[in-house]
Design a protein around this motif. Sequence first.
Motif, PDB file in Angstrom:
ATOM      1  N   LYS A  50       0.843  -1.193   0.000  1.00  0.00           N
ATOM      2  CA  LYS A  50       0.000   0.000   0.000  1.00  0.00           C
ATOM      3  C   LYS A  50       0.881   1.246   0.000  1.00  0.00           C
ATOM      4  O   LYS A  50       0.665   2.190  -0.757  1.00  0.00           O
ATOM      5  N   LYS A  56       0.787  -5.334  -5.013  1.00  0.00           N
ATOM      6  CA  LYS A  56      -0.358  -4.912  -4.202  1.00  0.00           C
ATOM      7  C   LYS A  56      -1.593  -5.720  -4.591  1.00  0.00           C
ATOM      8  O   LYS A  56      -2.344  -6.208  -3.727  1.00  0.00           O
ATOM      9  N   GLU A  86      -3.834  -8.342  -2.312  1.00  0.00           N
ATOM     10  CA  GLU A  86      -5.265  -8.074  -2.143  1.00  0.00           C
ATOM     11  C   GLU A  86      -6.104  -9.278  -2.572  1.00  0.00           C
ATOM     12  O   GLU A  86      -7.140  -9.571  -1.950  1.00  0.00           O
TER      13      GLU A  86
END
Length: 293
Positions: free
Chosen positions: A236, A274, A278
């Motif tokens: 992030k 990322k 996720e």
Amino acid sequence: MTTSALTPRWSTPDLHAAVKDHYDGLIDLYEDLWGEHIHHGYWAEGEPDPGRHAAQVRLVEELIAFGPVPEGARVLDAGCGIGASAVHLAEHLGCTVDGITLSAEQVTRAGAKAAAANVADRTVFRLVDALHTDYPDDTFDVVWALESCEIMPDKTAFLAECRRVLKPGGILLVATWCARDDRLAPNEDRLLQRIYRDFVISHVLPLDHYAALAAELGLTDVRTADWSPRVWDTWKLSTDIVKPVVRDPSVIWKLVRAKGMDIFRFLNSVPLMKQAYERGVMRYGVLRATKPN
């Protein structure tokens, strides 16, 4: 020929050449964006956010505790990067550390960092293939592999070499990117393959595969832990770090002139990681094991 994300992407010679080119060419950019600890950070549950750099140091400290790494140990840092872990081990635990890497630029940078930290007498950095080292059997108290196992094209050979150079009773410590499991959907497989290409790594395995390999090699007291929830904030924050670079064409073209077209893959790799976290495709695992007496 169709390849799987759980098998090597390149031949070993091609991978070694790509790794050298990648890290020799981008070493300063990596350090500018990530700092001297070019690896994930660790955010402890329920604690205030210490900031990205402190979280990276925390990951080193958590891995030390997971071993644990004894004070004054002789350590092989297999895939030492620019020497941050080796310097930390020497400075805070009084360890004697040999760091090995395929990148000549990393060797140079690591040596300079060790000298600046006044631990040059307890550290040495060398160009050595971690799959085929020249150390005698039973040399090290600890083999430390922080985010290098994913680069290794032959995981079994790497772990076997770690076992060989460990003293009886010595500890193997591995922190590595992992696949969620061995039942990846085609789109998940493709996502990992893109990450391999852009980060120049061989392949990843599920954490339980590493544990099984360690046991098959005769290592004992094999323990693993999934640190994914503690580390994934890394990506992030890293996405926010590269956004100003991506959004400024003058910066992009300055980097292209200095680093070549591979800079686009480098910058693209951050949002890919990322996304992989996720979606739960990429995990982060640690393993410790002991060489029997």
